[in-house]
Design a protein around this motif. Structure first.
Motif, PDB file in Angstrom:
ATOM      1  N   PRO A 164      -4.956 -20.011 -12.235  1.00  0.00           N
ATOM      2  CA  PRO A 164      -4.344 -19.056 -11.304  1.00  0.00           C
ATOM      3  C   PRO A 164      -4.454 -19.500  -9.840  1.00  0.00           C
ATOM      4  O   PRO A 164      -3.572 -19.215  -9.038  1.00  0.00           O
ATOM      5  N   ALA A 165      -5.516 -20.206  -9.485  1.00  0.00           N
ATOM      6  CA  ALA A 165      -5.639 -20.681  -8.097  1.00  0.00           C
ATOM      7  C   ALA A 165      -4.569 -21.727  -7.790  1.00  0.00           C
ATOM      8  O   ALA A 165      -4.023 -21.760  -6.680  1.00  0.00           O
ATOM      9  N   GLY A 166      -4.248 -22.572  -8.751  1.00  0.00           N
ATOM     10  CA  GLY A 166      -3.187 -23.554  -8.570  1.00  0.00           C
ATOM     11  C   GLY A 166      -1.834 -22.887  -8.390  1.00  0.00           C
ATOM     12  O   GLY A 166      -1.016 -23.320  -7.576  1.00  0.00           O
ATOM     13  N   PHE A 167      -1.588 -21.815  -9.152  1.00  0.00           N
ATOM     14  CA  PHE A 167      -0.339 -21.076  -9.004  1.00  0.00           C
ATOM     15  C   PHE A 167      -0.249 -20.450  -7.616  1.00  0.00           C
ATOM     16  O   PHE A 167       0.804 -20.527  -6.962  1.00  0.00           O
ATOM     17  N   ASP A 168      -1.341 -19.838  -7.164  1.00  0.00           N
ATOM     18  CA  ASP A 168      -1.329 -19.215  -5.839  1.00  0.00           C
ATOM     19  C   ASP A 168      -1.077 -20.238  -4.743  1.00  0.00           C
ATOM     20  O   ASP A 168      -0.298 -20.005  -3.817  1.00  0.00           O
ATOM     21  N   ARG A 169      -1.731 -21.389  -4.846  1.00  0.00           N
ATOM     22  CA  ARG A 169      -1.562 -22.442  -3.836  1.00  0.00           C
ATOM     23  C   ARG A 169      -0.121 -22.972  -3.847  1.00  0.00           C
ATOM     24  O   ARG A 169       0.486 -23.146  -2.791  1.00  0.00           O
ATOM     25  N   ALA A 170       0.441 -23.204  -5.030  1.00  0.00           N
ATOM     26  CA  ALA A 170       1.807 -23.724  -5.128  1.00  0.00           C
ATOM     27  C   ALA A 170       2.826 -22.705  -4.630  1.00  0.00           C
ATOM     28  O   ALA A 170       3.753 -23.062  -3.887  1.00  0.00           O
ATOM     29  N   SER A 171       2.675 -21.448  -5.018  1.00  0.00           N
ATOM     30  CA  SER A 171       3.637 -20.439  -4.568  1.00  0.00           C
ATOM     31  C   SER A 171       3.538 -20.218  -3.062  1.00  0.00           C
ATOM     32  O   SER A 171       4.565 -20.052  -2.393  1.00  0.00           O
ATOM     33  N   ASP A 172       2.327 -20.253  -2.507  1.00  0.00           N
ATOM     34  CA  ASP A 172       2.183 -20.119  -1.055  1.00  0.00           C
ATOM     35  C   ASP A 172       2.842 -21.284  -0.323  1.00  0.00           C
ATOM     36  O   ASP A 172       3.480 -21.105   0.718  1.00  0.00           O
ATOM     37  N   THR A 173       2.705 -22.487  -0.857  1.00  0.00           N
ATOM     38  CA  THR A 173       3.312 -23.657  -0.217  1.00  0.00           C
ATOM     39  C   THR A 173       4.824 -23.595  -0.271  1.00  0.00           C
ATOM     40  O   THR A 173       5.504 -23.882   0.720  1.00  0.00           O
ATOM     41  N   ILE A 174       5.370 -23.198  -1.398  1.00  0.00           N
ATOM     42  CA  ILE A 174       6.828 -23.093  -1.518  1.00  0.00           C
ATOM     43  C   ILE A 174       7.348 -21.985  -0.598  1.00  0.00           C
ATOM     44  O   ILE A 174       8.381 -22.144   0.059  1.00  0.00           O
ATOM     45  N   GLU A 175       6.628 -20.880  -0.509  1.00  0.00           N
ATOM     46  CA  GLU A 175       7.023 -19.810   0.405  1.00  0.00           C
ATOM     47  C   GLU A 175       6.955 -20.280   1.857  1.00  0.00           C
ATOM     48  O   GLU A 175       7.784 -19.897   2.690  1.00  0.00           O
ATOM     49  N   ALA A 176       5.979 -21.121   2.197  1.00  0.00           N
ATOM     50  CA  ALA A 176       5.879 -21.656   3.558  1.00  0.00           C
ATOM     51  C   ALA A 176       7.056 -22.580   3.866  1.00  0.00           C
ATOM     52  O   ALA A 176       7.605 -22.543   4.972  1.00  0.00           O
ATOM     53  N   TRP A 177       7.449 -23.409   2.902  1.00  0.00           N
ATOM     54  CA  TRP A 177       8.638 -24.256   3.089  1.00  0.00           C
ATOM     55  C   TRP A 177       9.852 -23.374   3.330  1.00  0.00           C
ATOM     56  O   TRP A 177      10.665 -23.646   4.213  1.00  0.00           O
ATOM     57  N   ALA A 178      10.005 -22.324   2.537  1.00  0.00           N
ATOM     58  CA  ALA A 178      11.162 -21.445   2.689  1.00  0.00           C
ATOM     59  C   ALA A 178      11.148 -20.760   4.051  1.00  0.00           C
ATOM     60  O   ALA A 178      12.194 -20.658   4.707  1.00  0.00           O
ATOM     61  N   ALA A 179       9.992 -20.298   4.487  1.00  0.00           N
ATOM     62  CA  ALA A 179       9.905 -19.638   5.787  1.00  0.00           C
ATOM     63  C   ALA A 179      10.268 -20.594   6.922  1.00  0.00           C
ATOM     64  O   ALA A 179      10.975 -20.228   7.863  1.00  0.00           O
ATOM     65  N   GLU A 180       9.813 -21.824   6.841  1.00  0.00           N
ATOM     66  CA  GLU A 180      10.106 -22.796   7.900  1.00  0.00           C
ATOM     67  C   GLU A 180      11.585 -23.152   7.952  1.00  0.00           C
ATOM     68  O   GLU A 180      12.182 -23.192   9.020  1.00  0.00           O
ATOM     69  N   TYR A 181      12.188 -23.397   6.812  1.00  0.00           N
ATOM     70  CA  TYR A 181      13.572 -23.884   6.813  1.00  0.00           C
ATOM     71  C   TYR A 181      14.611 -22.781   6.854  1.00  0.00           C
ATOM     72  O   TYR A 181      15.748 -23.024   7.195  1.00  0.00           O
ATOM     73  N   ARG A 182      14.247 -21.570   6.508  1.00  0.00           N
ATOM     74  CA  ARG A 182      15.199 -20.460   6.687  1.00  0.00           C
ATOM     75  C   ARG A 182      15.269 -20.062   8.152  1.00  0.00           C
ATOM     76  O   ARG A 182      16.293 -19.577   8.601  1.00  0.00           O
ATOM     77  N   ARG A 183      14.195 -20.268   8.909  1.00  0.00           N
ATOM     78  CA  ARG A 183      14.203 -19.992  10.345  1.00  0.00           C
ATOM     79  C   ARG A 183      15.115 -20.965  11.075  1.00  0.00           C
ATOM     80  O   ARG A 183      15.836 -20.620  11.975  1.00  0.00           O
TER      81      ARG A 183
END
Length: 184
Positions: A164-183
């Motif tokens: 579950p920690a790996g899932f949280d880390r991966a989903s947070d990273t993908i969400e960070a990519w989305a936040a950066e590039y949608r801006r």
């Protein structure tokens, strides 16, 4: 022989002050490591291909050329399938988000991404029809209904089962990519 698709970019695991460390901005990258189930399944496929290849060599030495050729083609198909299993997952780049499945690859440009959400929902266990309660990272697009897109990542997939920690880390990273590039 280095297999760059087997390992995740190590810079994602570094605890920098930057949220998205990267060297080459234009490269597609998987922001997490493949899970042990995925790597183990691919390793078993490659082990099977070595036995089939040995059989192909024996068939070539003692049998007909046609049967040896068929066995060599079968070996190549097993190797290609094992490598495709290793390549499966979610990949990100400045151009968008790419979901690589076994037979299909879907790429969504960042302009079409409305949001990425992590939610508790019934998810497939190891991709089989059986569903269990778990977390899923879902993609909301501006050109499709939210129910039309399958989840990108789940806690019960080949990569994150019992991690579950790996899932949280991966989903947070993908969400960070989305936040950066949608801006931008």
């Amino acid at each position: 022989m280095p297999l760059p698709f087997l390992t995740a970019d190590r810079t994602f695991e570094a605890a920098d002050e930057s949220s998205l460390p990267y060297d080459d901005r234009d490269r597609w990258r998987r922001p997490y490591r493949p899970g042990p189930w995925r790597v183990g399944g691919a390793a078993l496929g490659l082990l099977l291909s070595s036995f089939v290849l040995f059989g192909a060599v024996l068939t070539a030495l003692t049998g007909t050329t046609t049967s040896a050729g068929i066995t060599f083609v079968l070996t190549a198909a097993i190797v290609v399938c094992a490598l495709r299993v290793l390549r499966m997952g979610v990949w990100v780049s400045p151009r968008g988000l790419r979901q690589v499945c076994f037979l299909v690859t879907r790429t969504v440009p960042w302009e079409r991404v409305v949001s990425l959400r992590t939610a508790q929902q019934p998810v497939r266990w190891l991709g089989m029809p059986r569903t269990v309660q778990g977390q899923a990272l879902t993609l909301v697009r501006n050109d499709r209904a939210p129910d039309d897109t399958p989840p990108l990542l789940t806690t019960h997939s080949l990569d994150f089962l019992n991690r579950p920690a790996g899932f949280d880390r991966a989903s947070d990273t993908i969400e960070a990519w989305a936040a950066e590039y949608r801006r931008g």
